[in-house]
Write a protein that holds these residues in place. Structure first.
Motif, PDB file in Angstrom:
ATOM      1  N   ILE A  10      31.597  68.206 -11.298  1.00 42.76           N
ATOM      2  CA  ILE A  10      30.882  66.972 -11.585  1.00 42.76           C
ATOM      3  C   ILE A  10      30.386  66.378 -10.271  1.00 42.76           C
ATOM      4  CG2 ILE A  10      31.062  64.613 -12.478  1.00 42.76           C
ATOM      5  CD1 ILE A  10      33.165  65.694 -14.467  1.00 42.76           C
ATOM      6  N   VAL A  11      29.124  66.007 -10.251  1.00 46.01           N
ATOM      7  CA  VAL A  11      28.514  65.361  -9.101  1.00 46.01           C
ATOM      8  C   VAL A  11      28.233  63.917  -9.498  1.00 46.01           C
ATOM      9  CG1 VAL A  11      26.604  65.400  -7.458  1.00 46.01           C
ATOM     10  CG2 VAL A  11      27.448  67.558  -8.440  1.00 46.01           C
ATOM     11  N   TRP A  12      29.007  62.999  -8.959  1.00 51.18           N
ATOM     12  CA  TRP A  12      28.812  61.585  -9.293  1.00 51.18           C
ATOM     13  C   TRP A  12      27.626  61.035  -8.521  1.00 51.18           C
ATOM     14  CZ3 TRP A  12      30.931  60.434 -13.550  1.00 51.18           C
ATOM     15  CH2 TRP A  12      32.159  60.979 -13.914  1.00 51.18           C
ATOM     16  N   CYS A  13      26.814  60.228  -9.202  1.00 52.80           N
ATOM     17  CA  CYS A  13      25.603  59.693  -8.593  1.00 52.80           C
ATOM     18  C   CYS A  13      25.183  58.425  -9.326  1.00 52.80           C
ATOM     19  CB  CYS A  13      24.500  60.741  -8.623  1.00 52.80           C
ATOM     20  SG  CYS A  13      24.133  61.370 -10.278  1.00 52.80           S
ATOM     21  N   ARG A  14      24.188  57.749  -8.796  1.00 53.53           N
ATOM     22  CA  ARG A  14      23.666  56.517  -9.413  1.00 53.53           C
ATOM     23  C   ARG A  14      22.719  56.817 -10.571  1.00 53.53           C
ATOM     24  NH1 ARG A  14      27.070  52.940  -8.037  1.00 53.53           N
ATOM     25  NH2 ARG A  14      27.220  52.521  -5.828  1.00 53.53           N
ATOM     26  N   ASP A  15      21.898  57.839 -10.408  1.00 51.68           N
ATOM     27  CA  ASP A  15      20.878  58.181 -11.401  1.00 51.68           C
ATOM     28  C   ASP A  15      20.934  59.689 -11.654  1.00 51.68           C
ATOM     29  OD1 ASP A  15      18.531  58.838 -12.794  1.00 51.68           O
ATOM     30  OD2 ASP A  15      17.306  57.392 -11.692  1.00 51.68           O
ATOM     31  N   PRO A  16      21.708  60.118 -12.646  1.00 47.85           N
ATOM     32  CA  PRO A  16      21.902  61.557 -12.870  1.00 47.85           C
ATOM     33  C   PRO A  16      20.619  62.332 -13.128  1.00 47.85           C
ATOM     34  CG  PRO A  16      23.364  60.272 -14.280  1.00 47.85           C
ATOM     35  CD  PRO A  16      22.457  59.310 -13.588  1.00 47.85           C
ATOM     36  N   GLU A  17      19.700  61.745 -13.850  1.00 50.17           N
ATOM     37  CA  GLU A  17      18.446  62.452 -14.132  1.00 50.17           C
ATOM     38  C   GLU A  17      17.689  62.726 -12.836  1.00 50.17           C
ATOM     39  OE1 GLU A  17      14.427  62.118 -16.881  1.00 50.17           O
ATOM     40  OE2 GLU A  17      15.834  60.439 -16.843  1.00 50.17           O
ATOM     41  N   ARG A  18      17.564  61.703 -11.995  1.00 51.96           N
ATOM     42  CA  ARG A  18      16.854  61.847 -10.719  1.00 51.96           C
ATOM     43  C   ARG A  18      17.552  62.863  -9.809  1.00 51.96           C
ATOM     44  NH1 ARG A  18      17.394  57.176  -6.343  1.00 51.96           N
ATOM     45  NH2 ARG A  18      19.501  57.943  -6.649  1.00 51.96           N
ATOM     46  N   SER A  19      18.864  62.746  -9.685  1.00 50.92           N
ATOM     47  CA  SER A  19      19.611  63.618  -8.770  1.00 50.92           C
ATOM     48  C   SER A  19      19.611  65.067  -9.233  1.00 50.92           C
ATOM     49  CB  SER A  19      21.040  63.112  -8.615  1.00 50.92           C
ATOM     50  OG  SER A  19      21.036  61.850  -7.965  1.00 50.92           O
ATOM     51  N   ALA A  20      19.788  65.288 -10.530  1.00 48.71           N
ATOM     52  CA  ALA A  20      19.770  66.659 -11.059  1.00 48.71           C
ATOM     53  C   ALA A  20      18.379  67.266 -10.909  1.00 48.71           C
ATOM     54  CB  ALA A  20      20.205  66.669 -12.520  1.00 48.71           C
ATOM     55  N   ARG A  21      17.356  66.491 -11.190  1.00 45.62           N
ATOM     56  CA  ARG A  21      15.983  66.978 -11.046  1.00 45.62           C
ATOM     57  C   ARG A  21      15.695  67.322  -9.576  1.00 45.62           C
ATOM     58  NH1 ARG A  21      13.556  62.980 -13.230  1.00 45.62           N
ATOM     59  NH2 ARG A  21      13.056  61.917 -11.292  1.00 45.62           N
ATOM     60  N   PHE A  22      16.169  66.483  -8.647  1.00 40.53           N
ATOM     61  CA  PHE A  22      15.982  66.736  -7.219  1.00 40.53           C
ATOM     62  C   PHE A  22      16.585  68.090  -6.839  1.00 40.53           C
ATOM     63  CE2 PHE A  22      17.656  66.657  -2.889  1.00 40.53           C
ATOM     64  CZ  PHE A  22      16.535  66.313  -2.154  1.00 40.53           C
ATOM     65  N   LEU A  23      17.833  68.330  -7.225  1.00 39.40           N
ATOM     66  CA  LEU A  23      18.480  69.590  -6.873  1.00 39.40           C
ATOM     67  C   LEU A  23      17.756  70.773  -7.505  1.00 39.40           C
ATOM     68  CD1 LEU A  23      20.789  71.088  -5.446  1.00 39.40           C
ATOM     69  CD2 LEU A  23      22.074  70.898  -7.592  1.00 39.40           C
ATOM     70  N   ALA A  24      17.435  70.663  -8.781  1.00 43.27           N
ATOM     71  CA  ALA A  24      16.747  71.759  -9.470  1.00 43.27           C
ATOM     72  C   ALA A  24      15.407  72.074  -8.797  1.00 43.27           C
ATOM     73  CB  ALA A  24      16.539  71.414 -10.946  1.00 43.27           C
ATOM     74  N   GLU A  25      14.660  71.056  -8.456  1.00 42.60           N
ATOM     75  CA  GLU A  25      13.370  71.274  -7.809  1.00 42.60           C
ATOM     76  C   GLU A  25      13.541  71.868  -6.416  1.00 42.60           C
ATOM     77  OE1 GLU A  25      11.459  67.448  -7.942  1.00 42.60           O
ATOM     78  OE2 GLU A  25      10.961  67.653 -10.083  1.00 42.60           O
TER      79      GLU A  25
END
Length: 126
Positions: free
Chosen positions: A9-24
């Motif tokens: 689990i990667v805790w963050c403020r905005d999961p959609e933004r953070s996951a999209r950043f890593l995927a991209e």
């Protein structure tokens, strides 16, 4: 006994933004949803599951072993986004990559300050 990491689990403020950043950044497929998590799947059957927190995010380090051509692609994305990157985890060598063990490596931060590393050779393999 066989033990393999399945997910973290990667805790963050905005999961959609953070996951999209890593995927991209890693050239991965778009994140999927599992419950309230935004999930980024990597090739060794491990997922990074991004979850939202309103607490302080404690920066973690995540290292990804990638191919040489993929490294060029990731470094290109770093440059396109004008992200700061370093050759070392202490962040003392900005704008540089390392050449540890005959490969290449670089560190950069995600939107929540997690330190992401891409490397083309496992440490100790050179």
């Amino acid at each position: 006994m066989s033990v393999r990491l399945n997910h973290t689990i990667v805790w963050c403020r905005d999961p959609e933004r953070s996951a999209r950043f890593l995927a991209e950044m890693l050239g991965r497929p778009a994140p999927t949803r599992f419950g309230h998590f935004h999930v980024v799947q990597v090739d060794n059957d491990v997922s990074l599951d991004f979850g939202e927190t309103d607490r302080d995010v404690a920066p973690q380090h995540y290292a990804f072993l990638i191919g040489e051509a993929d490294f060029d692609d990731v470094l290109g994305r770093i440059h396109e986004r004008a992200l700061t990157y370093w050759a070392d985890p202490a962040r003392t060598k900005p704008g540089s990559i390392n050449r540890n063990d005959g490969g290449r490596g670089a560190y950069f931060q995600d939107p929540d300050g997690h330190l992401l590393e891409v490397l083309t050779r496992p440490y100790g393999s050179g």
